[in-house]
Design a protein around this motif. Structure first.
Motif, PDB file in Angstrom:
ATOM      1  N   GLN A  85      -3.638  38.635  -1.597  1.00  0.00           N
ATOM      2  CA  GLN A  85      -2.407  38.547  -0.812  1.00  0.00           C
ATOM      3  C   GLN A  85      -1.416  39.632  -1.221  1.00  0.00           C
ATOM      4  O   GLN A  85      -0.756  40.251  -0.379  1.00  0.00           O
ATOM      5  N   VAL A  86      -1.323  39.871  -2.539  1.00  0.00           N
ATOM      6  CA  VAL A  86      -0.425  40.933  -3.003  1.00  0.00           C
ATOM      7  C   VAL A  86      -0.883  42.286  -2.476  1.00  0.00           C
ATOM      8  O   VAL A  86      -0.073  43.122  -2.047  1.00  0.00           O
ATOM      9  N   LYS A  87      -2.204  42.508  -2.498  1.00  0.00           N
ATOM     10  CA  LYS A  87      -2.737  43.766  -1.977  1.00  0.00           C
ATOM     11  C   LYS A  87      -2.441  43.918  -0.488  1.00  0.00           C
ATOM     12  O   LYS A  87      -2.037  44.985  -0.023  1.00  0.00           O
ATOM     13  N   GLU A  88      -2.658  42.809   0.271  1.00  0.00           N
ATOM     14  CA  GLU A  88      -2.353  42.851   1.701  1.00  0.00           C
ATOM     15  C   GLU A  88      -0.869  43.150   1.930  1.00  0.00           C
ATOM     16  O   GLU A  88      -0.502  43.945   2.806  1.00  0.00           O
ATOM     17  N   ARG A  89      -0.012  42.497   1.122  1.00  0.00           N
ATOM     18  CA  ARG A  89       1.422  42.749   1.305  1.00  0.00           C
ATOM     19  C   ARG A  89       1.777  44.196   0.980  1.00  0.00           C
ATOM     20  O   ARG A  89       2.561  44.835   1.690  1.00  0.00           O
ATOM     21  N   ARG A  90       1.158  44.736  -0.055  1.00  0.00           N
ATOM     22  CA  ARG A  90       1.426  46.139  -0.381  1.00  0.00           C
ATOM     23  C   ARG A  90       0.923  47.070   0.714  1.00  0.00           C
ATOM     24  O   ARG A  90       1.606  48.040   1.081  1.00  0.00           O
ATOM     25  N   ASP A  91      -0.285  46.762   1.232  1.00  0.00           N
ATOM     26  CA  ASP A  91      -0.797  47.584   2.339  1.00  0.00           C
ATOM     27  C   ASP A  91       0.118  47.499   3.551  1.00  0.00           C
ATOM     28  O   ASP A  91       0.404  48.510   4.206  1.00  0.00           O
ATOM     29  N   ARG A  92       0.584  46.259   3.829  1.00  0.00           N
ATOM     30  CA  ARG A  92       1.479  46.100   4.976  1.00  0.00           C
ATOM     31  C   ARG A  92       2.792  46.851   4.753  1.00  0.00           C
ATOM     32  O   ARG A  92       3.322  47.495   5.666  1.00  0.00           O
ATOM     33  N   GLU A  93       3.306  46.781   3.540  1.00  0.00           N
ATOM     34  CA  GLU A  93       4.539  47.520   3.248  1.00  0.00           C
ATOM     35  C   GLU A  93       4.326  49.028   3.349  1.00  0.00           C
ATOM     36  O   GLU A  93       5.194  49.750   3.858  1.00  0.00           O
ATOM     37  N   GLU A  94       3.141  49.493   2.887  1.00  0.00           N
ATOM     38  CA  GLU A  94       2.848  50.926   3.029  1.00  0.00           C
ATOM     39  C   GLU A  94       2.749  51.325   4.496  1.00  0.00           C
ATOM     40  O   GLU A  94       3.254  52.379   4.895  1.00  0.00           O
ATOM     41  N   GLN A  95       2.080  50.462   5.320  1.00  0.00           N
ATOM     42  CA  GLN A  95       2.009  50.765   6.754  1.00  0.00           C
ATOM     43  C   GLN A  95       3.393  50.783   7.395  1.00  0.00           C
ATOM     44  O   GLN A  95       3.714  51.664   8.198  1.00  0.00           O
ATOM     45  N   GLU A  96       4.216  49.784   7.031  1.00  0.00           N
ATOM     46  CA  GLU A  96       5.575  49.767   7.578  1.00  0.00           C
ATOM     47  C   GLU A  96       6.362  50.987   7.136  1.00  0.00           C
ATOM     48  O   GLU A  96       7.129  51.572   7.918  1.00  0.00           O
ATOM     49  N   ALA A  97       6.167  51.374   5.864  1.00  0.00           N
ATOM     50  CA  ALA A  97       6.857  52.578   5.393  1.00  0.00           C
ATOM     51  C   ALA A  97       6.375  53.814   6.139  1.00  0.00           C
ATOM     52  O   ALA A  97       7.177  54.700   6.495  1.00  0.00           O
ATOM     53  N   GLU A  98       5.059  53.861   6.433  1.00  0.00           N
ATOM     54  CA  GLU A  98       4.541  55.005   7.199  1.00  0.00           C
ATOM     55  C   GLU A  98       5.111  55.015   8.613  1.00  0.00           C
ATOM     56  O   GLU A  98       5.493  56.067   9.145  1.00  0.00           O
ATOM     57  N   ILE A  99       5.181  53.806   9.224  1.00  0.00           N
ATOM     58  CA  ILE A  99       5.744  53.724  10.579  1.00  0.00           C
ATOM     59  C   ILE A  99       7.213  54.145  10.569  1.00  0.00           C
ATOM     60  O   ILE A  99       7.680  54.888  11.452  1.00  0.00           O
ATOM     61  N   LEU A 100       7.950  53.669   9.550  1.00  0.00           N
ATOM     62  CA  LEU A 100       9.357  54.066   9.448  1.00  0.00           C
ATOM     63  C   LEU A 100       9.493  55.567   9.224  1.00  0.00           C
ATOM     64  O   LEU A 100      10.404  56.207   9.765  1.00  0.00           O
ATOM     65  N   LYS A 101       8.565  56.121   8.458  1.00  0.00           N
ATOM     66  CA  LYS A 101       8.602  57.567   8.223  1.00  0.00           C
ATOM     67  C   LYS A 101       8.351  58.336   9.511  1.00  0.00           C
ATOM     68  O   LYS A 101       9.055  59.306   9.822  1.00  0.00           O
ATOM     69  N   VAL A 102       7.340  57.875  10.279  1.00  0.00           N
ATOM     70  CA  VAL A 102       7.068  58.529  11.572  1.00  0.00           C
ATOM     71  C   VAL A 102       8.256  58.381  12.509  1.00  0.00           C
ATOM     72  O   VAL A 102       8.658  59.324  13.202  1.00  0.00           O
ATOM     73  N   TYR A 103       8.845  57.166  12.519  1.00  0.00           N
ATOM     74  CA  TYR A 103      10.018  56.945  13.371  1.00  0.00           C
ATOM     75  C   TYR A 103      11.179  57.837  12.951  1.00  0.00           C
ATOM     76  O   TYR A 103      11.882  58.405  13.798  1.00  0.00           O
ATOM     77  N   ALA A 104      11.374  57.950  11.622  1.00  0.00           N
ATOM     78  CA  ALA A 104      12.453  58.825  11.150  1.00  0.00           C
ATOM     79  C   ALA A 104      12.182  60.278  11.516  1.00  0.00           C
ATOM     80  O   ALA A 104      13.097  61.029  11.906  1.00  0.00           O
ATOM     81  N   THR A 105      10.898  60.684  11.434  1.00  0.00           N
ATOM     82  CA  THR A 105      10.551  62.061  11.831  1.00  0.00           C
ATOM     83  C   THR A 105      10.849  62.294  13.307  1.00  0.00           C
ATOM     84  O   THR A 105      11.444  63.307  13.698  1.00  0.00           O
ATOM     85  N   ASP A 106      10.430  61.317  14.154  1.00  0.00           N
ATOM     86  CA  ASP A 106      10.731  61.444  15.584  1.00  0.00           C
ATOM     87  C   ASP A 106      12.234  61.455  15.832  1.00  0.00           C
ATOM     88  O   ASP A 106      12.740  62.206  16.687  1.00  0.00           O
ATOM     89  N   LEU A 107      12.946  60.610  15.083  1.00  0.00           N
ATOM     90  CA  LEU A 107      14.396  60.555  15.255  1.00  0.00           C
ATOM     91  C   LEU A 107      15.046  61.891  14.884  1.00  0.00           C
ATOM     92  O   LEU A 107      15.939  62.385  15.595  1.00  0.00           O
ATOM     93  N   LEU A 108      14.589  62.482  13.788  1.00  0.00           N
ATOM     94  CA  LEU A 108      15.131  63.788  13.386  1.00  0.00           C
ATOM     95  C   LEU A 108      14.794  64.852  14.424  1.00  0.00           C
ATOM     96  O   LEU A 108      15.645  65.687  14.774  1.00  0.00           O
TER      97      LEU A 108
END
Length: 409
Positions: free
Chosen positions: A91-114
């Motif tokens: 579960q901890v691994k899944e949560r970390r993977d999910r957080e990494e995916q969310e961070a990647e999505i936020l990074k892509v969104y921030a890149t598009d926003l910039l």
């Protein structure tokens, strides 16, 4: 020792009684002695045994161990007793993977926003540059083609008017006098008249152009309507011809199928009658007599061998009954097929009638639309004539020009 320590203050007190200058020193020394005695008594009361210290240390140790055990049992963050550690790690691994995916999505969104922000900044800078260029162009046009000297009321506010007048030296008149008032009024009236005539000419040209455009639009509309009606007529004719051809083909096919089925039924009836006759003739023959050379005749002789007249009669009646039933079934089948052919013909006729009705409806709707368009065109023409003859008839006359320069102010 305590008595020896107490002797000096007694001597000092005796000396102090004999010498008054040492009273303050004696008082301070007495206070110090009292404080020392109080501290010594407190230390004597605080003396602890070695066993008490060991018991207190053991108690504190047990308390510490109990606190640590409570932490291990009751703290869900560090508790491992009765817990599936592998599932929790997963579960901890899944949560970390999910957080990494969310961070990647936020990074892509921030890149598009910039990127979008940069594009918006570029577009805004372009708009500002275009606006600045437009304002510079307007300002240049005003400076070049809209000078104060080109205004129609410049002669009223011209500071060099007296210098421009003939004679060079003009006597100064009274305040408020205007020697060239009549000439200026006359020139203004002529200028206004020219402007009015020019506006009338421009208005007449615009009306003529609008009239020509309306005529061209009406002609094009009529041409398009006629072409649409022609195409619709051609399409209706083609559809009607196709429907008639389909109906004729269906009728011919139905009649052909009916004739073929009638021939097949007649042929079957003839075959049945011939078979019955052959069977009757075969029964009348002798068993020893040679029958027909056909395989069917031999089979019938073999089947009828050893039968008496009653059995043969029963067989013949049963065969006749089967033939009648078959005949009735064939007639019922022909009747059903005839009804199906009639229903198909009726469906085709109904479809043709519906298509004709739809074509008539469309034609009537088109005629109504054309009538409404014609009425709208007439209403627009009448409205235009009304505006031209009634509303747009304000031609300037003498009364319009006489309202200017009626006072000196």
């Amino acid at each position: 020792m305590f008595m020896m320590r107490m002797q000096p203050p007694s001597i000092l007190a005796t000396v102090c009684l004999q010498c008054p200058c040492f009273v303050a020193f004696a008082f301070k020394t007495t206070c110090w002695l009292i404080q020392s005695m109080v501290g010594l008594l407190l230390k004597m009361n605080k003396v602890e045994l070695q066993s008490d210290r060991i018991a207190a240390a053991n108690l504190e140790k047990r308390r510490t161990i109990e606190v640590q055990r409570k932490e291990r049992i009751f703290n869900e963050r560090i508790r491992t007793i009765g817990v599936d550690k592998d599932a929790l790690d997963y579960q901890v691994k899944e949560r970390r993977d999910r957080e990494e995916q969310e961070a990647e999505i936020l990074k892509v969104y921030a890149t598009d926003l910039l990127r979008h922000d940069r594009a918006a900044c570029v577009l805004e800078s372009r708009e500002l540059r275009d606006r600045r260029c437009l304002e510079e162009t307007v300002q240049h046009f005003r400076q070049v083609f809209q000078q104060p000297t080109s205004r129609r009321e410049f002669d009223l506010n011209d500071p060099d008017l007296l210098k421009k007048q003939e004679g060079g030296q003009v006597l100064q008149g009274l305040a408020g006098e205007d020697p060239g008032c009549r000439d200026r009024i006359k020139r203004q009236q002529e200028q206004l008249r020219e402007w009015s005539l020019q506006q009338q000419r421009e208005l007449e040209i615009a009306r003529r152009q609008q009239r020509q455009a309306d005529q061209q639009y009406d002609q094009s509309t009529v041409v398009l309507d006629s072409r649409a009606v022609e195409l619709q007529t051609i399409q209706e004719q083609k559809q009607r011809a196709l429907t008639v051809a389909t109906k004729d083909f269906n009728l011919a096919k139905a009649s052909e199928v009916t004739e073929q089925r009638q021939r097949e039924w007649q042929q079957e009836e003839e075959d049945n009658s011939v078979e019955i006759q052959n069977q009757l003739q075969t029964l009348e023959m002798d068993e020893g007599q040679e029958g027909s050379a056909s395989v069917l005749g031999l089979a019938r002789l073999w089947l009828n061998k050893g039968l008496n007249a009653e059995h043969q009669k029963h067989i013949i009646n049963f065969q006749l009954q089967q033939a009648e039933e078959k005949k009735r079934a064939s007639m019922a089948k022909q009747q059903r097929e005839l009804l199906q052919d009639q229903s198909r013909v009726a469906s085709a006729r109904t479809a043709l009638l519906l298509e004709r009705q739809q074509a008539r409806t469309i034609k009537q709707l088109r005629r109504n639309i054309d009538n409404s368009n014609a009425q709208l065109a007439e209403a627009q023409q009448s409205q235009k004539k009304y505006f031209e003859k009634t509303v747009n008839t304000n031609v300037p006359d003498e009364r319009y020009f006489s309202q200017f320069n009626t006072t000196s102010r």
